[in-house]
Design an enzyme around this catalytic site. Structure first.
Site, mmCIF file in Angstrom:
data_model
loop_
_atom_site.group_PDB
_atom_site.id
_atom_site.type_symbol
_atom_site.label_atom_id
_atom_site.label_comp_id
_atom_site.label_asym_id
_atom_site.label_seq_id
_atom_site.Cartn_x
_atom_site.Cartn_y
_atom_site.Cartn_z
ATOM 1 C CG HIS A 24 -1.685 1.065 1.465
ATOM 2 N ND1 HIS A 24 -1.994 1.695 2.577
ATOM 3 C CD2 HIS A 24 -3.009 1.688 0.142
ATOM 4 C CE1 HIS A 24 -2.760 2.561 2.217
ATOM 5 N NE2 HIS A 24 -2.957 2.443 1.026
ATOM 6 N NE ARG A 25 -1.715 5.804 1.031
ATOM 7 C CZ ARG A 25 -2.207 6.966 2.113
ATOM 8 N NH1 ARG A 25 -1.899 7.348 2.714
ATOM 9 N NH2 ARG A 25 -3.470 5.776 2.362
ATOM 10 C CD GLU A 51 -2.771 1.861 -3.460
ATOM 11 O OE1 GLU A 51 -3.987 2.910 -2.985
ATOM 12 O OE2 GLU A 51 -1.138 2.368 -2.769
ATOM 13 C CG ASP A 53 -3.026 7.170 -3.874
ATOM 14 O OD1 ASP A 53 -3.579 6.791 -4.003
ATOM 15 O OD2 ASP A 53 -2.140 6.644 -2.957
ATOM 16 C CG HIS A 66 -2.969 9.650 -0.416
ATOM 17 N ND1 HIS A 66 -3.651 10.157 0.327
ATOM 18 C CD2 HIS A 66 -4.157 8.803 -0.638
ATOM 19 C CE1 HIS A 66 -4.426 9.644 0.924
ATOM 20 N NE2 HIS A 66 -4.734 8.287 0.252
ATOM 21 C CD GLU A 126 -6.532 5.283 -4.360
ATOM 22 O OE1 GLU A 126 -8.123 6.002 -4.148
ATOM 23 O OE2 GLU A 126 -6.379 4.152 -3.860
ATOM 24 C CE LYS A 128 -6.475 9.261 -3.361
ATOM 25 N NZ LYS A 128 -7.193 8.591 -2.693
ATOM 26 C CG ASP A 253 0.278 0.443 5.493
ATOM 27 O OD1 ASP A 253 -0.529 0.832 4.602
ATOM 28 O OD2 ASP A 253 -0.829 0.949 6.668
#
Length: 264
Positions: A24-25, A51, A53, A66, A126, A128, A253
């Site tokens: 995640h990120r 992943e 953003d 993000h 992702e 945004k 994470d």
């Protein structure tokens, strides 16, 4: 009775099909989120995918961040991404807030992050903002030259998913939806999500790993031919429950740590 049968069926899935571990990120527990360092660390931690953003800058560049502004990750320096040029954003330090060893880390471009992807790995991009950024996004993705199956696009914005699938039917796109009852009061039913997903031609759903996602819910999604990913799981018990439901992937994470825990 039905719940018991479906749960039993779901619990047979892990032995037959591996679950993707998605950073995640990047590996954001250990490195500053949405940076090249975090994504590279996800690869080092043997994540199957990372992943991150994206937003579009004032001068039309796709950058990895993000929030709509830089206040949280740039030491309080606040610039709105859509109102700033790439050069202005690149002048900011987005690593020091996490740890001094990451001082000097910059907001990366999409191209820079895509250049880190090793053979056999994937990224979940992702989006945004809204559908207006899709043309630039797809142009930069095409320039990177990665196979479409390794670069799925995800978004909370159903319009983004629809726009991606219209322009690039070959590109996987997953609609993100929260099932958080405390925040969203009444989460949508699986049938409602399937109907909307089909309407926007989504290839799957990316759902919050909440109690609302149970065996029946997962069964409806999978019976519709949709992929099923979940976020953001840093609890081993929750991760094991998601594995038992037969999800395709778990976003966390802590990709290295979670993989180790699930292997025990």
């Amino acid at each position: 009775m039905l719940h018991t049968i479906l749960t039993g069926l779901a619990m047979t899935l892990p032995a037959d099909r591996p679950v993707e571990i998605v950073g995640h990120r990047g590996a954001s527990h250990d490195a500053p989120e949405n940076t090249v360092a975090a994504v590279k660390l996800a690869w080092d931690q043997k994540a199957d995918a990372a992943e991150f953003d994206v937003y579009r800058t004032k001068d039309g560049k796709i950058v990895v961040i993000h929030d709509k502004d830089t206040k949280r990750t740039a030491g309080g320096v606040n610039k709105v991404v859509a109102e700033s040029t790439l050069a202005e954003l690149r002048a900011l330090d987005v690593g020091a807030w996490k740890d001094k060893k990451y001082a000097g880390e910059r907001i990366p471009t999409l191209a820079e992050v895509l250049a880190t992807v090793p053979a056999g790995k994937s990224v979940f991009i992702e989006v945004k903002p809204g559908p207006e950024v899709v043309p630039e996004l797809l142009a930069e993705m095409k320039a990177a030259g990665l196979p479409p199956e390794r670069t799925p696009v995800i978004s909370f914005n159903a319009g983004v998913i629809a726009a991606v699938k219209k322009a690039r039917p070959d590109l996987p796109a997953y609609w993100i939806v929260s099932l958080n009852a405390a925040k969203d009061k009444t989460p949508p039913t699986a049938a409602e999500l399937v109907t909307k997903a089909k309407e926007i031609r989504a290839d799957g759903l990316d759902l919050s790993a909440s109690p609302a996602l149970d065996a029946e819910y997962a069964k409806v999604v999978r019976a519709a031919g949709l992929k099923l990913y979940v976020w953001t799981v840093n609890d081993v018990a929750v991760a094991r429950r998601m594995v038992g439901l037969g999800v395709d992937g778990i976003t966390t994470d802590r990709p290295g740590w979670l993989r180790e825990q699930l292997a025990r």
